[in-house]
Write a protein that holds these residues in place. Sequence first.
Motif, PDB file in Angstrom:
ATOM      1  N   CYS A   1       0.842  -0.984   0.109  1.00  0.00           N
ATOM      2  CA  CYS A   1      -0.185  -0.016  -0.171  1.00  0.00           C
ATOM      3  C   CYS A   1       0.932   1.272  -0.129  1.00  0.00           C
ATOM      4  N   ARG A   2       0.588   2.073  -0.992  1.00  0.00           N
ATOM      5  CA  ARG A   2       1.689   3.374  -1.099  1.00  0.00           C
ATOM      6  C   ARG A   2       1.648   4.198   0.005  1.00  0.00           C
ATOM      7  N   ARG A   3       0.510   4.248   0.840  1.00  0.00           N
ATOM      8  CA  ARG A   3       0.058   5.335   1.570  1.00  0.00           C
ATOM      9  C   ARG A   3       0.817   4.856   3.097  1.00  0.00           C
TER      10      ARG A   3
ATOM     11  N   ASP B   1      -5.202   1.129  -0.294  1.00  0.00           N
ATOM     12  CA  ASP B   1      -4.928   2.265  -0.683  1.00  0.00           C
ATOM     13  C   ASP B   1      -6.397   3.039  -0.931  1.00  0.00           C
TER      14      ASP B   1
END
Length: 231
Positions: free
Chosen positions: A30-32, A100
């Motif tokens: 997850c990029r966050r 995300d």
Amino acid sequence: MAGRGPIDVVMPARDEAATVAANVAAARGCRRVREVVVVDDGSRDGTGDAAREAGAKVITLAGSKGSKAHALAAGVAASDAEAFLFVDADCTGLTAAHLDGLCRPWLEGRAAMSIGFFDYGPFWNRLLPWWPPLTGERLVPRWVFEAIPPQKLAGYTIEVRINEVIAEGRLPTVARLMPGVSHRTKRDKLGRRAGAAATWAMYRSLLALVKPGDIRLRTYATYLGGLTVER
Ligand SMILES: Nc1nc2c(ncn2[C@@H]2O[C@H](COP(=O)(O)OP(=O)(O)OP(=O)(O)O)[C@@H](O)[C@H]2O)c(=O)[nH]1
Ligand SMILES: [Mg+2]
């Protein structure tokens, strides 16, 4: 969004060696998300090692009170993140893209909490977002979790306590379907008899909250007032 601090994943896990690594991998993708913290509590099946090998930071609670609520509290206490993605370790089909999607409403300032619900097929998926949410997959700001009085931290009632803070504050929630996501049930994990007994014990503890002086039924109406369902 500018001004929003880091998000850490806190994943409570007891005897979830079958699925914990896949869920840690989804969370790490997850990029966050900054860090993935697995809180392992009395596992006897190598859950902690599997989580560590998948790249999580593992907190092992020795002699803890043995409760999902206390596991989440330990994960929150071990992190300085501004918000948490709580993710159960027994999900199946969970991907980084689902997570995300759960981060975005808070990052974009549209919601104080976002919750992800499992994919039960077209009929149930239309109804479930409007029921009192007990799902373990949710983004919760630190201050919301810390607003729960410590004496109210108890087992599987933690999601209701989070909902209570959100509803009493009249805060907006976004509910999102997580296509293809389900979980291993207590029956899958413990077998038919023990699984049914554990499920019943969980629901008994939830029903016990509906009594004078505790959860007010109107908090559900307040929660619905702030709910947006995203598909
Ligand atoms: N560390 C820790 N994790 C726990 C504890 N109890 C439950 N968990 C974890 O919390 C998550 C949710 O627990 P489950 O027992 O699956 O509960 P549930 O998903 O609400 O209920 P089911 O619908 O029966 O699966 C799983 O990842 C569990 O391993 C505990 O006492 N300590
Ligand atoms: Mg479960």
